[in-house]
Every structure is written in structure tokens, then in C-alpha cells.
Design an enzyme around this catalytic site. Structure first.
Site, PDB file in Angstrom:
ATOM      1  N   VAL A  66       0.857  -1.189   0.000  1.00 43.64           N
ATOM      2  CA  VAL A  66       0.000   0.000   0.000  1.00 43.64           C
ATOM      3  C   VAL A  66       0.889   1.233   0.000  1.00 43.64           C
ATOM      4  CG1 VAL A  66      -1.702   1.320   1.323  1.00 43.64           C
ATOM      5  CG2 VAL A  66      -1.868  -1.175   1.246  1.00 43.64           C
ATOM      6  N   ALA A 111       4.331   4.169   2.990  1.00 41.41           N
ATOM      7  CA  ALA A 111       3.903   2.926   2.341  1.00 41.41           C
ATOM      8  C   ALA A 111       4.068   1.789   3.336  1.00 41.41           C
ATOM      9  CB  ALA A 111       4.737   2.672   1.093  1.00 41.41           C
ATOM     10  N   LYS A 112       3.548   0.649   3.019  1.00 43.14           N
ATOM     11  CA  LYS A 112       3.751  -0.535   3.861  1.00 43.14           C
ATOM     12  C   LYS A 112       3.395  -1.764   3.061  1.00 43.14           C
ATOM     13  CE  LYS A 112       4.994  -1.489   8.158  1.00 43.14           C
ATOM     14  NZ  LYS A 112       5.855  -0.710   9.065  1.00 43.14           N
ATOM     15  N   GLY A 113       3.995  -2.899   3.437  1.00 46.72           N
ATOM     16  CA  GLY A 113       3.678  -4.153   2.777  1.00 46.72           C
ATOM     17  C   GLY A 113       3.512  -5.251   3.800  1.00 46.72           C
TER      18      GLY A 113
END
Ligand code: NAD
Length: 422
Positions: A66, A111-113
């Protein structure tokens, strides 16, 4: 714009992030159009990851990346491997990254995953296959100028090395700047591994100074003795604080005279657990939260302190090493008890700050000494703490709202100056 009640109970981490956004946006008097633009993720990628397991069968994993905001620079944020990873959680974590990067004023967005998986039950080669498939699947989104992943819960420098390699294979030459938190031999930064805990430590020193409490002799409790929690504990211990209790996913241990932190770190490294550490007794998680201490460091996962257990907290300072450990209704309880909160987007921002230093070093092909990293990190953390504290005292808002006001205000300023709307 509706003003949300501070005591509402959001049902998910992302709802909590949106709730805290609204509180800060209201306090900033932010225009509705700007709110709409910066509140929600810019881009969401959901991927299916087929991986051959060691027994020969193909297992299908779900993964996410994201990008919440790239208004101030490339997306930046870790990758989490955990059975409870959901898109909702990744959206919340990406949102917090945006405000966090802005609070410490580094030129990144958020962001992040994450991948929903049980890394503890997987072999090293299964983890490598999963990571490489994930890296290939999110490849269109990532890159040193676009979005730069890093480690988070249950991912580490090895995970980053596999991502860097998979990305570089598609280009034909090494691109270290695509990830941070890499091994030193691949362009990692000295000081990155301990950066989050060190940043937590600097913000605690600043809070103690503000509250006029000497660090020597303070009692500390750490929930989640992993990377962030153990390093913060170690640095506090080196300044003669007493870390009286620590926990991991399996057990909480306690010694009223203080745990021997260097030995505990070695014990955890060797055995993979805290349970059975000589000279400590086992206590229950609820007892840990209610211990008589000066500083409570939640350093595990989201939502560990809420309205049901916050009343038992006796700490003067809660330092959020974890992301989102206190729910909004937990916040309201702590606030009413006069607990001084160092909010996550300030407290644990040391990790992303040194990730930024790593990216800068990779881009310049010029590497810094560890002491340079520590000195710069200390300056960033103490300046950011002072910036947030000033809003807290000037505007008479809780520390979390003050931190969000600083971060959200900077992102709003960036999109206005860029003219990021047609
Ligand atoms: P980690 O995997 O090294 O450590 C997490 C620790 O929490 C482990 O010891 C685990 O056993 C423990 N834990 C898990 N569930 C628990 C529970 N229910 N009760 C008590 N302990 C529990 O992870 P980390 O990198 O230290 O991350 C911890 C938190 O800090 C996360 O919220 C992460 O997002 C945040 N954070 C980490 C970094 C970083 O650079 N490592 C940066 C910013 C924020």
C-alpha cells in the site's frame, strides 16, 4: 466536518488511523478538500503468491503493498510477515508511515507491505521463495525513486537482501537503494539494526528531561522484547535504569531489582524465548501492564492497550515503540490519568530516519561511520520531539494529536505547494 469523540472505539487499525487523522485535522482546521486528498491511500496492490513448499505442494499466500502518500517523496515503509496481516492493517501502517516521515521531516511518503503467513513455521528456503515471489509481484511499484521497502515484524536484513537481488536481476545490475535495512555488505547502514530502539531511547530521554525525572533509577517495563524493545531496554539499562519486566509472544518475566539486560538479550538470541531466564519469575500479561513503573514501552503489535486494560497502567510515561499499540479509547484513559504519551509516529521514527540515511548513502556511494549515524539520529529525534512538544504545550492538545498535527500539516503544505490537484 464532524468532530469525532475521543472515546469512540474504532473496530480496526485503519479506522483508528482515520479517527486520529480526524482529530488532528480538526485541530488544524484543515480544509475539507485537502483532507479528502491526503486521508486515504494513493495506491493499493493485492497479490497472490504461489510458493512451492518443502513437501512439494504449492501453497497460495496473500500479500499487499500500500502506498498511502508520495506527496513528499517516494513511498517508504516496512514489510511484515505475520499470520494476522490483513489489508486493513497494512493500510493503517502505511498511513502512519506518511505522518511519521513528515514528523521527522525526511523526504519520503508513506507505504507498507505485508504477507499473511506464519514465518516461524516456514523453512529458510520457503521464506526465500515467498520473498522472491512477493518482490517480483510488487516490482512495478518499488524502486529507489518510487517506493522503498524495509524490514518490519518477522522480516530482517536477509529478507531485504533477497528483495534487492530479485529487483536487481530484472535490471541487470545491483540496485541497493531499492530497500533499506540491508546487510552492511550489500550497502546497509551502520546503526540501522538498532536505529528504532535507539530512537525510542532518545525520545524517552527527552521526555524525562521535560518531566524533570532523572534517568538513573527509573523503572522500565517492555512489552515485546524484539528488535525495537530490546535495544531500547539495553540503552536505558546502560544509563542505570532498571528494566524490571519484559515479554515476548510466549511469556512475561519479572525481577523487581531489574533484569540483567545484556544477559537476557543473549539468552533470547540463544533460546529464542524469555521463559526460563535465570533470576526472573514468570508473570501474566495483565500483571505486566499493571506493574508499578516509570516507563512502559509497548514494543509488540497494535491494539495491546485499550480501554479495558489502560486503567491498570501505573507508568508515568508510555513510549510507543510499536505502531498503534494504544487504541483511541485506550488513549482517552491514559490521558485522563495524566500519563505522558510519546506517540508511535514520533517514538519509533528512528528506524525510518536511519533508513533514510541508508538510502542517502546508497545513492551517494559514500558510507558513514556508526557515530555519524548516531549523532545525526539523535539530532533528528530530539528536534522532532521538541517540535511535537511545542504543539502539545502551545495548543494544549494530547501528544498524539500534536504529532499528527505536525505530520499532517507538513503533508498538507506539500500538496498545496505542489498544486497536486487538477
Ligand atoms: P520483532 O519481531 O523484532 O519483535 C517483536 C516482539 O514482540 C517479539 O519478541 C515477539 O515475540 C513479541 N510479541 C509478539 N506478540 C506479542 C504479545 N502478544 N505480547 C508480547 N510480546 C509479543 O519486531 P520489531 O521490529 O521489534 O517490531 C515491533 C514493533 O515495532 C512493531 O509494531 C513494528 O511495526 C514497530 N516498529 C519496528 C521498527 C523496526 O525498525 N524494527 C520500526 C518502527 C516500528
Amino acid at each position: 466536518m464532524p468532530v469525532l469523540e475521543a472515546t469512540m472505539t474504532p473496530t480496526s487499525a485503519h479506522e483508528a488511523a482515520l479517527h486520529n487523522f480526524d482529530l488532528a485535522a480538526n485541530a488544524l482546521n484543515l480544509e475539507p478538500d485537502v483532507r479528502e486528498m491526503i486521508k486515504y491511500p494513493e495506491r493499493i496492490l493485492e497479490v497472490t503468491l504461489p510458493v512451492r513448499m518443502d513437501d512439494g505442494h504449492i501453497h497460495r499466500f496473500e500479500g499487499y503493498r500500500v502506498q498511502h502518500s508520495t506527496a513528499r517523496g517516494p513511498g517508504k515503509g516496512g514489510i511484515r510477515y505475520h499470520p494476522n496481516v490483513t489489508l486493513d492493517e497494512v493500510k493503517a501502517l502505511a498511513t502512519w508511515m506518511t505522518w511519521k516521515c513528515a514528523v521527522v521531516n525526511i523526504p519520503f511518503g508513506g507505504a507498507k507491505g505485508g504477507i499473511t503467513c506464519s514465518p516461524k513455521d516456514m523453512s529458510q528456503i520457503e521464506l526465500e521463495r515467498l520473498t522472491r515471489r512477493y518482490a517480483a509481484s510488487i516490482l512495478p511499484l518499488i524502486g529507489p525513486e518510487k517506493d522503498i521497502p524495509a524490514p518490519d515484524v518477522y522480516t530482517n536484513s536477509q529478507t531485504m537482501a533477497w528483495i534487492m537481488d530479485t529487483f536487481s536481476m530484472t535490471k541487470g545490475y545491483p540496485i541497493p537503494g531499492v530497500v533499506t535495512g540491508k546487510p552492511i555488505c550489500l550497502g546497509g547502514s551502520l546503526g540501522r539494526n538498532e536505529a528504532t530502539g535507539r530512537g525510542v531511547f532518545y525520545t524517552i530521554l527527552s521526555a524525562l528531561e521535560f518531566l524533570k525525572i532523572p534517568v538513573k533509577g527509573v523503572k522500565v517495563v517492555v512489552q515485546g522484547f524484539g528488535n525495537a524493545g530490546s535495544i531500547a531496554a539495553h540503552l536505558l539499562d546502560s544509563r542505570q535504569a532498571y528494566v524490571i519486566s519484559a515479554s515476548d509472544s510466549r511469556a512475561c518475566i519479572y525481577n523487581s531489582k531489574g533484569l540483567d539486560i545484556p544477559k537476557l538479550m543473549m539468552y533470547k538470541e540463544k533460546t529464542g524465548q524469555l521463559l526460563g531466564f535465570p533470576g526472573a519469575e514468570e508473570i501474566q500479561p495483565a500483571e505486566l501492564l499493571g506493574l508499578n513503573c516509570d516507563i512502559m514501552i509497548p514494543a509488540a503489535l497494535e491494539n495491546s492497550i485499550d480501554a479495558t486494560n489502560a486503567p491498570s497502567i501505573r507508568a508515568k510515561i508510555v513510549a510507543e515503540a510499536a505502531n498503534g499499540p494504544v487504541t483511541p479509547d485506550g488513549d482517552a484513559v491514559l490521558e485522563s490519568k495524566g500519563v505522558f504519551l510519546i506517540p508511535d509516529i514520533l517514538c519509533n521514527a528512528g528506524g525510518v530516519t536511519v533508513s533514510y540515511f541508508e538510502w542517502v548513502q546508497d545513492e551517494q556511494h559514500l558510507f558513514w561511520e556508526a557515530q555519524d549515524v548516531y549523532n545525526r539520529l539523535e539530532r533528528v529525534m530530539k528536534t522532532s520531539f521538541a517540535d511535537v512538544l511545542k504543539i502539545h504545550t502551545d495548543k494544549k492538545v494530547p501528544m498524539r494529536t500534536a504529532a499528527n498535527m505536525l505530520g499532517i500539516g507538513r503533508v498538507a503544505e506539500a500538496i498545496k505547494i505542489r498544486g497536486l490537484y487538477p
